[in-house]
Write a protein that holds these residues in place. Structure first.
Motif, PDB file in Angstrom:
ATOM      1  N   ALA A 160       2.399  -7.784   0.379  1.00  0.00           N
ATOM      2  CA  ALA A 160       1.465  -8.243   1.575  1.00  0.00           C
ATOM      3  C   ALA A 160       1.930  -9.879   2.066  1.00  0.00           C
ATOM      4  O   ALA A 160       0.709 -10.412   2.489  1.00  0.00           O
ATOM      5  CB  ALA A 160       0.280  -7.776   1.408  1.00  0.00           C
ATOM      6  N   GLY A 161       3.128 -10.447   1.928  1.00  0.00           N
ATOM      7  CA  GLY A 161       3.276 -11.543   2.207  1.00  0.00           C
ATOM      8  C   GLY A 161       4.301 -12.393   1.805  1.00  0.00           C
ATOM      9  O   GLY A 161       5.371 -11.672   1.139  1.00  0.00           O
ATOM     10  N   ASN A 162       4.627 -13.456   1.999  1.00  0.00           N
ATOM     11  CA  ASN A 162       5.781 -14.256   1.676  1.00  0.00           C
ATOM     12  C   ASN A 162       5.446 -15.085   0.260  1.00  0.00           C
ATOM     13  O   ASN A 162       4.723 -16.233   0.364  1.00  0.00           O
ATOM     14  CB  ASN A 162       6.323 -15.050   2.918  1.00  0.00           C
ATOM     15  N   VAL A 165       7.915  -7.588  -3.057  1.00  0.00           N
ATOM     16  CA  VAL A 165       8.110  -6.272  -2.150  1.00  0.00           C
ATOM     17  C   VAL A 165       8.395  -6.587  -0.608  1.00  0.00           C
ATOM     18  O   VAL A 165       7.558  -7.537  -0.168  1.00  0.00           O
ATOM     19  CB  VAL A 165       6.705  -5.415  -2.345  1.00  0.00           C
ATOM     20  N   VAL A 166       9.469  -6.032  -0.168  1.00  0.00           N
ATOM     21  CA  VAL A 166       9.595  -6.452   1.287  1.00  0.00           C
ATOM     22  C   VAL A 166       9.675  -5.214   1.913  1.00  0.00           C
ATOM     23  O   VAL A 166      10.088  -3.903   1.549  1.00  0.00           O
ATOM     24  CB  VAL A 166      11.114  -7.160   1.369  1.00  0.00           C
ATOM     25  N   ALA A 167       9.614  -5.224   3.287  1.00  0.00           N
ATOM     26  CA  ALA A 167       9.534  -4.138   4.197  1.00  0.00           C
ATOM     27  C   ALA A 167      10.550  -4.213   5.374  1.00  0.00           C
ATOM     28  O   ALA A 167      10.661  -3.315   6.167  1.00  0.00           O
ATOM     29  CB  ALA A 167       8.179  -3.720   4.846  1.00  0.00           C
ATOM     30  N   MET A 203      -5.832   5.510  -0.719  1.00  0.00           N
ATOM     31  CA  MET A 203      -4.803   5.248  -0.520  1.00  0.00           C
ATOM     32  C   MET A 203      -3.670   6.120  -1.161  1.00  0.00           C
ATOM     33  O   MET A 203      -3.786   6.287  -2.471  1.00  0.00           O
ATOM     34  CB  MET A 203      -4.351   3.718  -0.768  1.00  0.00           C
ATOM     35  N   MET A 255      -1.198 -10.033  -4.991  1.00  0.00           N
ATOM     36  CA  MET A 255      -1.549  -9.464  -3.380  1.00  0.00           C
ATOM     37  C   MET A 255      -1.550 -10.704  -2.545  1.00  0.00           C
ATOM     38  O   MET A 255      -2.581 -11.520  -3.052  1.00  0.00           O
ATOM     39  CB  MET A 255      -2.372  -8.403  -3.327  1.00  0.00           C
ATOM     40  N   ILE A 302      -2.347   0.643   6.938  1.00  0.00           N
ATOM     41  CA  ILE A 302      -2.713   1.149   5.782  1.00  0.00           C
ATOM     42  C   ILE A 302      -2.456   2.782   5.755  1.00  0.00           C
ATOM     43  O   ILE A 302      -2.976   3.286   6.382  1.00  0.00           O
ATOM     44  CB  ILE A 302      -4.103   0.834   5.583  1.00  0.00           C
ATOM     45  N   GLY A 350      -0.940   2.638   0.881  1.00  0.00           N
ATOM     46  CA  GLY A 350      -1.260   1.191   1.070  1.00  0.00           C
ATOM     47  C   GLY A 350      -0.734   0.676   2.384  1.00  0.00           C
ATOM     48  O   GLY A 350      -0.579   1.061   3.446  1.00  0.00           O
ATOM     49  N   HIS A 351      -0.702  -0.671   2.335  1.00  0.00           N
ATOM     50  CA  HIS A 351      -0.155  -1.591   3.282  1.00  0.00           C
ATOM     51  C   HIS A 351       1.267  -1.289   3.474  1.00  0.00           C
ATOM     52  O   HIS A 351       2.106  -1.440   2.432  1.00  0.00           O
ATOM     53  CB  HIS A 351      -0.405  -3.067   2.915  1.00  0.00           C
ATOM     54  N   ILE A 352       1.755  -1.087   4.552  1.00  0.00           N
ATOM     55  CA  ILE A 352       3.230  -0.761   5.046  1.00  0.00           C
ATOM     56  C   ILE A 352       3.883  -1.203   5.939  1.00  0.00           C
ATOM     57  O   ILE A 352       2.957  -1.894   7.025  1.00  0.00           O
ATOM     58  CB  ILE A 352       3.362   0.932   4.922  1.00  0.00           C
ATOM     59  N   MET A 384      13.304 -10.271   5.531  1.00  0.00           N
ATOM     60  CA  MET A 384      12.225 -10.539   4.487  1.00  0.00           C
ATOM     61  C   MET A 384      13.113 -10.486   3.282  1.00  0.00           C
ATOM     62  O   MET A 384      13.227 -11.438   2.384  1.00  0.00           O
ATOM     63  CB  MET A 384      11.081  -9.770   4.504  1.00  0.00           C
ATOM     64  N   MET A 417      -2.338 -11.571   0.148  1.00  0.00           N
ATOM     65  CA  MET A 417      -3.642 -11.866   1.076  1.00  0.00           C
ATOM     66  C   MET A 417      -4.735 -12.136   0.286  1.00  0.00           C
ATOM     67  O   MET A 417      -5.845 -12.640   0.883  1.00  0.00           O
ATOM     68  CB  MET A 417      -3.935 -10.551   1.876  1.00  0.00           C
TER      69      MET A 417
HETATM   70  O1  TUI Z   1       1.330  -4.835  -0.778  1.00  0.00           O
HETATM   71  C1  TUI Z   1       1.592  -3.425  -0.556  1.00  0.00           C
HETATM   72  N1  TUI Z   1       0.824  -2.645  -0.510  1.00  0.00           N
HETATM   73  C2  TUI Z   1      -0.748  -2.718  -0.334  1.00  0.00           C
HETATM   74  S1  TUI Z   1      -1.429  -4.293  -0.817  1.00  0.00           S
HETATM   75  C3  TUI Z   1      -2.897  -3.545  -0.632  1.00  0.00           C
HETATM   76  S2  TUI Z   1      -4.269  -4.578  -0.677  1.00  0.00           S
HETATM   77  C4  TUI Z   1      -5.312  -4.021   0.549  1.00  0.00           C
HETATM   78  N2  TUI Z   1      -6.455  -3.506   0.334  1.00  0.00           N
HETATM   79  C5  TUI Z   1      -7.050  -3.157   1.567  1.00  0.00           C
HETATM   80  C6  TUI Z   1      -6.669  -3.533   2.423  1.00  0.00           C
HETATM   81  C7  TUI Z   1      -5.611  -4.196   2.637  1.00  0.00           C
HETATM   82  C8  TUI Z   1      -4.877  -4.191   1.743  1.00  0.00           C
HETATM   83  C9  TUI Z   1      -2.664  -2.057  -0.447  1.00  0.00           C
HETATM   84  N3  TUI Z   1      -1.522  -1.773  -0.337  1.00  0.00           N
HETATM   85  N4  TUI Z   1       2.733  -3.064  -0.382  1.00  0.00           N
HETATM   86  C10 TUI Z   1       4.011  -4.353  -0.296  1.00  0.00           C
HETATM   87  C11 TUI Z   1       4.223  -4.471   1.084  1.00  0.00           C
HETATM   88  N5  TUI Z   1       4.427  -5.838   1.273  1.00  0.00           N
HETATM   89  N6  TUI Z   1       4.443  -3.840   1.960  1.00  0.00           N
HETATM   90  C12 TUI Z   1       4.514  -4.388   3.018  1.00  0.00           C
HETATM   91  C13 TUI Z   1       4.645  -5.704   2.555  1.00  0.00           C
HETATM   92  C14 TUI Z   1       4.934  -7.131   3.258  1.00  0.00           C
HETATM   93  C15 TUI Z   1       4.574  -7.211   4.392  1.00  0.00           C
HETATM   94  C16 TUI Z   1       4.822  -8.399   5.038  1.00  0.00           C
HETATM   95  C17 TUI Z   1       5.597  -8.019   2.776  1.00  0.00           C
HETATM   96  C18 TUI Z   1       6.008  -9.098   3.330  1.00  0.00           C
HETATM   97  C19 TUI Z   1       5.414  -9.266   4.568  1.00  0.00           C
HETATM   98  O2  TUI Z   1       5.921 -10.501   5.166  1.00  0.00           O
HETATM   99  C20 TUI Z   1       4.914 -11.108   6.135  1.00  0.00           C
HETATM  100  C21 TUI Z   1       5.124 -12.514   6.241  1.00  0.00           C
HETATM  101  O3  TUI Z   1       4.573 -13.277   5.612  1.00  0.00           O
HETATM  102  O4  TUI Z   1       6.299 -12.893   6.540  1.00  0.00           O
END
Ligand code: TUI
Length: 307
Positions: A96-98, A116-118, A276, A71, A229, A143-145, A122, A73
């Motif tokens: 949740a990121g790159n 994982v991409v949304a 979640m 993850m 979320i 979760g994070h969407i 990306m 973040m």
């Molecule tokens: O990551 C997830 N789902 C998650 S992570 C998570 S942990 C958490 N716990 C508490 C609070 C906050 C987070 C719970 N659920 N899914 C994969 C996912 N990745 N979904 C969306 C993305 C994503 C978002 C932005 C992928 C890339 C992205 O790029 C941003 C950038 O840096 O350009």
């Protein structure tokens, strides 16, 4: 059933378990891998040494391939990435990121990387950075969407990249599996249904809350500050959404969610904790073993796809 994903990962069935924070620990990962899918240890916010222990314990329970979800973040993400390489894990998914900055290290170590991409943008960026596949995750997920649905995101990502695409968000049975393949996916990733698996260490209250959930029982918190979320409606979400509507500052909102996922998953507080789960929770009616989940989906899915 062979696809580019089963070949890439050396697994029997094109089914991947999500890397859910707190839920996806080594018992679940090993059980999914032993059932013929790809189990994942969700590193979430864990320190790197805990992830190392988890990897070693998973190896004691399975000799099949399994992976780690990083993850991004997590401030410890870089240390977790190093542990993954040191322990010889062959597959990493990221969320949740790159993950671009970790790509050279993983490639050099022969680790397959599946971000994982949304979004399509990306997905293309990840292909250029050297990803082996992507998970296209729709906003039906828990979760994070992101903001696109699985139905719209998957075919657009499939058209935009040449690497194989794994569909996630809203899949929990053979019908969803078959639908994902019709959209061009070569595997599915599922989270919510595996939260209820017998082998998952998830508190029974959490499993029961998913089993009891109806189709429209989830809410999305955190939209106003760009961290949406999806979780099941309860006292926490009601209070959170009320404060968010009033324009409460981020610090006040954070008080409500600090440690709240752990509280729900580990202590079973599904009233004040964060539960979640994806929108497909409404369809899940019973606890099953990972073996039952995987084989039932494969039987039904293959029949629908006329394989
Ligand atoms: O990551 C997830 N789902 C998650 S992570 C998570 S942990 C958490 N716990 C508490 C609070 C906050 C987070 C719970 N659920 N899914 C994969 C996912 N990745 N979904 C969306 C993305 C994503 C978002 C932005 C992928 C890339 C992205 O790029 C941003 C950038 O840096 O350009």
């Amino acid at each position: 059933m062979k696809t580019r994903i089963t070949e890439l990962l050396g697994i029997e069935y094109p089914i991947i378990q999500g890397g859910m924070a707190w839920v996806a620990e080594y018992h679940l990962a090993a059980a999914v891998s032993n059932a013929g899918g790809l189990g994942l240890i969700g590193a979430a916010s864990a320190p790197a040494e805990i992830v190392r222990e988890q990897i070693r314990k998973a190896k004691e329970l399975t000799d099949k391939p399994f992976g780690v979800n990083i993850m991004l973040m997590n401030p410890n993400a870089e240390d977790v990435a190093k542990v993954v390489v040191e322990e010889g894990v062959k597959v990493v998914t990221t969320g949740a990121g790159n993950p671009a900055k970790f790509m050279p290290m993983f490639k050099e170590a022969g680790v397959k990387v599946i971000p994982v991409v949304a979004s399509v943008a990306m997905a293309k960026m990840m292909e250029r950075a050297g990803a082996d596949a992507v998970v296209a995750e729709g906003m039906e997920s828990g979760g994070h969407i992101g903001s696109a649905t699985t139905m719209t995101l998957v075919p657009q990502v499939v058209d935009a990249v040449s690497i194989p695409v794994i569909a996630a968000g809203g899949v929990a049975d053979g019908r969803g599996f078959a639908a994902a393949f019709m959209l061009g996916a070569e595997a599915v990733q599922m989270g919510t249904v595996f939260c209820t698996a017998s082998e998952a260490i998830t508190h029974d209250n959490y499993k029961e809350r998913i089993i009891k959930a109806k189709d429209i029982d989830s809410e999305v918190t955190g939209m106003s500050h760009g961290h949406p979320i999806r979780c099941i409606r309860n006292n926490m979400t009601k209070e959170y959404l009320r404060l968010e509507k009033e324009g409460a500052p981020m610090e006040e909102l954070e008080v409500l969610t600090l440690g709240s996922l752990r509280k729900a998953v580990m202590e079973g507080d599904v009233v004040n904790g964060t539960v979640m789960a994806g929108q497909i929770a409404g369809m899940i009616k019973e606890k099953r073993t990972c073996e039952e989940i995987v084989t039932q989906i494969m039987e039904e899915g293959k029949k629908l796809l006329k394989l």
